[in-house]
Structures are given as C-alpha cells and as structure tokens.
Design an enzyme around this catalytic site. Structure first.
Site, PDB file in Angstrom:
ATOM      1  N   LYS A 178       6.184  -9.038  -5.154  1.00  0.00           N
ATOM      2  CA  LYS A 178       6.862  -9.506  -3.943  1.00  0.00           C
ATOM      3  C   LYS A 178       7.151 -11.012  -4.038  1.00  0.00           C
ATOM      4  O   LYS A 178       6.661 -11.692  -4.954  1.00  0.00           O
ATOM      5  CB  LYS A 178       5.985  -9.160  -2.737  1.00  0.00           C
ATOM      6  CG  LYS A 178       5.801  -7.645  -2.498  1.00  0.00           C
ATOM      7  CD  LYS A 178       4.992  -7.454  -1.223  1.00  0.00           C
ATOM      8  CE  LYS A 178       4.652  -6.018  -0.920  1.00  0.00           C
ATOM      9  NZ  LYS A 178       3.830  -5.933   0.321  1.00  0.00           N
ATOM     10  N   TYR A 210      10.970   0.477   3.233  1.00  0.00           N
ATOM     11  CA  TYR A 210       9.836   0.492   4.158  1.00  0.00           C
ATOM     12  C   TYR A 210      10.121   1.341   5.413  1.00  0.00           C
ATOM     13  O   TYR A 210       9.497   1.125   6.450  1.00  0.00           O
ATOM     14  CB  TYR A 210       9.462  -0.937   4.553  1.00  0.00           C
ATOM     15  CG  TYR A 210       8.657  -1.660   3.487  1.00  0.00           C
ATOM     16  CD1 TYR A 210       7.445  -1.132   3.010  1.00  0.00           C
ATOM     17  CD2 TYR A 210       9.082  -2.873   2.958  1.00  0.00           C
ATOM     18  CE1 TYR A 210       6.696  -1.784   2.046  1.00  0.00           C
ATOM     19  CE2 TYR A 210       8.334  -3.542   1.986  1.00  0.00           C
ATOM     20  CZ  TYR A 210       7.144  -2.987   1.539  1.00  0.00           C
ATOM     21  OH  TYR A 210       6.395  -3.643   0.586  1.00  0.00           O
ATOM     22  N   ASN A 266       0.830 -10.157   0.395  1.00  0.00           N
ATOM     23  CA  ASN A 266      -0.206  -9.559  -0.450  1.00  0.00           C
ATOM     24  C   ASN A 266       0.300  -9.228  -1.858  1.00  0.00           C
ATOM     25  O   ASN A 266      -0.210  -8.358  -2.538  1.00  0.00           O
ATOM     26  CB  ASN A 266      -0.798  -8.323   0.245  1.00  0.00           C
ATOM     27  CG  ASN A 266       0.280  -7.301   0.582  1.00  0.00           C
ATOM     28  OD1 ASN A 266       1.445  -7.473   0.221  1.00  0.00           O
ATOM     29  ND2 ASN A 266      -0.104  -6.238   1.239  1.00  0.00           N
ATOM     30  N   HIS A 304       3.636  -4.406  -4.310  1.00  0.00           N
ATOM     31  CA  HIS A 304       3.817  -3.060  -3.769  1.00  0.00           C
ATOM     32  C   HIS A 304       3.675  -2.066  -4.913  1.00  0.00           C
ATOM     33  O   HIS A 304       4.142  -2.329  -6.021  1.00  0.00           O
ATOM     34  CB  HIS A 304       5.221  -2.904  -3.163  1.00  0.00           C
ATOM     35  CG  HIS A 304       5.607  -1.464  -2.944  1.00  0.00           C
ATOM     36  ND1 HIS A 304       5.247  -0.772  -1.805  1.00  0.00           N
ATOM     37  CD2 HIS A 304       6.257  -0.575  -3.747  1.00  0.00           C
ATOM     38  CE1 HIS A 304       5.683   0.482  -1.923  1.00  0.00           C
ATOM     39  NE2 HIS A 304       6.294   0.624  -3.085  1.00  0.00           N
ATOM     40  N   GLU A 310      11.453   5.875  -4.814  1.00  0.00           N
ATOM     41  CA  GLU A 310      11.544   4.416  -4.977  1.00  0.00           C
ATOM     42  C   GLU A 310      12.149   4.047  -6.342  1.00  0.00           C
ATOM     43  O   GLU A 310      12.925   3.103  -6.442  1.00  0.00           O
ATOM     44  CB  GLU A 310      10.153   3.794  -4.811  1.00  0.00           C
ATOM     45  CG  GLU A 310       9.648   3.908  -3.369  1.00  0.00           C
ATOM     46  CD  GLU A 310       8.202   3.477  -3.183  1.00  0.00           C
ATOM     47  OE1 GLU A 310       7.545   3.063  -4.170  1.00  0.00           O
ATOM     48  OE2 GLU A 310       7.717   3.540  -2.036  1.00  0.00           O
TER      49      GLU A 310
HETATM   50  P1  IDP Z   1       0.597  -1.007   1.079  1.00  0.00           P
HETATM   51  O1  IDP Z   1       1.517  -2.121   0.631  1.00  0.00           O
HETATM   52  O2  IDP Z   1      -0.821  -1.244   0.669  1.00  0.00           O
HETATM   53  O3  IDP Z   1       1.110   0.367   0.723  1.00  0.00           O
HETATM   54  P2  IDP Z   1       1.495  -0.439   3.806  1.00  0.00           P
HETATM   55  O4  IDP Z   1       0.620   0.043   4.900  1.00  0.00           O
HETATM   56  O5  IDP Z   1       2.478   0.523   3.218  1.00  0.00           O
HETATM   57  O6  IDP Z   1       0.556  -1.082   2.690  1.00  0.00           O
HETATM   58  O7  IDP Z   1       2.290  -1.711   4.381  1.00  0.00           O
HETATM   59  C1  IDP Z   1       3.397  -2.237   3.713  1.00  0.00           C
HETATM   60  C2  IDP Z   1       3.305  -3.746   3.730  1.00  0.00           C
HETATM   61  O8  IDP Z   1       3.444  -4.210   5.074  1.00  0.00           O
HETATM   62  C3  IDP Z   1       1.956  -4.313   3.277  1.00  0.00           C
HETATM   63  O9  IDP Z   1       1.856  -4.411   1.867  1.00  0.00           O
HETATM   64  C4  IDP Z   1       1.965  -5.684   3.958  1.00  0.00           C
HETATM   65  O10 IDP Z   1       2.778  -6.609   3.233  1.00  0.00           O
HETATM   66  C5  IDP Z   1       2.636  -5.366   5.281  1.00  0.00           C
HETATM   67  N1  IDP Z   1       1.666  -5.013   6.339  1.00  0.00           N
HETATM   68  C6  IDP Z   1       1.052  -3.835   6.541  1.00  0.00           C
HETATM   69  N2  IDP Z   1       0.246  -3.859   7.630  1.00  0.00           N
HETATM   70  C7  IDP Z   1       0.385  -5.101   8.136  1.00  0.00           C
HETATM   71  C8  IDP Z   1      -0.197  -5.769   9.286  1.00  0.00           C
HETATM   72  O11 IDP Z   1      -0.993  -5.200  10.051  1.00  0.00           O
HETATM   73  N3  IDP Z   1       0.144  -7.073   9.474  1.00  0.00           N
HETATM   74  C9  IDP Z   1       1.017  -7.717   8.653  1.00  0.00           C
HETATM   75  N4  IDP Z   1       1.592  -7.123   7.584  1.00  0.00           N
HETATM   76  C10 IDP Z   1       1.279  -5.842   7.325  1.00  0.00           C
HETATM   77 MG    MG Z   2       2.759   1.476   1.393  1.00  0.00          MG
END
Ligand code: IDP
Ligand code: MG
Length: 156
Positions: free
Chosen positions: A9, A49, A112, A115, A126
């Site tokens: 990312k 997303y 973070n 992905h 994807e």
């Molecule tokens: P993942 O990336 O571990 O699969 P997902 O639940 O699919 O997690 O969420 C997609 C992305 O959305 C996360 O990687 C993060 O960047 C963002 N995200 C998810 N939950 C939150 C939140 O509660 N606050 C802020 N950003 C979030």
């Molecule tokens: Mg995810």
C-alpha cells in the site's frame, strides 16, 4: 499451487519498506509471477474494497489506497493465500503479532502497509482485477526442488 494477490500500500512505498517486505516473500520460498507499480484509480479501489462499502472506514480507506502509488504482486506457492495472510499479521498494526509484517513495521490501524487476498475466490477476482493474463509469467524457479520436496511425486 495457489496464487494470491498482494498490494504493498502507499505507506509501504512512502516509508521505503518495499525491499524488506518483498524479501520476506522471496525468502519464504514464494515465486513472484507478476509485479508492477501503479496509482490505483478511485473506481478500482472502490471495487477492490466493495465488501467494506457502507462501513465508517470505507471512504478513508479509498482515499488512503489511492493517495500514492502501490506495488501489486502475485505470488505463487503451496497454500500461498493462507501463508501470506499469516505473514501479514492481524489487520490493525497496533494488534499485529511481532514477527509479522504489520507487527514489525506498522502501528496504525489503517496505514498497515499490505493487503493480501483472504480466500481462493477473492484471490482469483483480485488477480484478474489487477493483471492481464500476459502480465502473469510462467517460468520454472531453479530452486523449486529445494523449496519443496518433490521426490515422491507430490509437492510436499
Ligand atoms: P485486511 O486488510 O486485514 O484484510 P480488512 O478488514 O479487509 O482487513 O480491512 C481492509 C483495510 O481497511 C485494512 O487493511 C485497513 O487498512 C482498513 N481498516 C479496516 N478496519 C479499519 C478500522 O476499523 N479503522 C481504520 N481502518 C480500517
Ligand atoms: Mg480484507
């Protein structure tokens, strides 16, 4: 053999962590079969997303994903989807286990770094969203028979 999609990312590029993160997948034994750098268009981020549409973090997530270039990678390996998810660590940088990519390099819950596809069906979807058939390269890695034991016929 499975293929899975990885996005490094915008924060991974801006924080100059590409090399360290890619090295982890190479060193694990995964084969890189596709890789490119791109600025994700907003429509593509929304599609990628789509399962999070309506959640409070959706709009900031779209802005984050499109804020700067990303590196898109397809890796191939046995159980690649599950193993890549394990190597990434828990979603929130603040909660991710030490030793994982997010656990070692991220503290933010949104920024973070990475992905990874979370199931065979999302991996397939994807990969076709981000790559054409021609961009995925089929080649024999020379260390294949040392990364896996193939002496009995199966890939073990
Ligand atoms: P993942 O990336 O571990 O699969 P997902 O639940 O699919 O997690 O969420 C997609 C992305 O959305 C996360 O990687 C993060 O960047 C963002 N995200 C998810 N939950 C939150 C939140 O509660 N606050 C802020 N950003 C979030
Ligand atoms: Mg995810």
């Amino acid at each position: 053999m499975e293929k899975t999609l990885i996005l490094l990312k915008p924060d991974a590029i801006q924080r100059r962590l590409l090399g360290k993160i890619i090295a982890r997948f190479e060193e694990k034994g995964f084969q890189i079969v596709g890789m490119k750098m791109m600025l994700i268009p907003e429509s593509m981020a929304r599609k990628h997303y789509a399962s999070h549409e309506g959640k409070d973090f959706f709009e900031p997530l779209v802005r984050y994903t499109t804020s700067s270039p990303v590196v898109v990678i397809v890796v191939k390996g046995k159980n690649a989807i599950e193993i890549v998810r394990k190597m990434m660590g828990a979603t929130f940088g603040s909660k991710a286990e030490a030793g994982t990519i997010r656990g070692d390099y991220a503290v933010s819950n949104r920024f973070n770094l990475i992905h990874g596809s979370d199931s065979p069906s999302s991996a397939e979807k994807e990969i076709t969203t981000f790559f054409t058939k021609e961009e995925l390269l089929d080649y024999q890695p020379i260390d294949f028979s040392w990364v896996y034991d193939i002496s009995e016929g199966d890939v073990v």
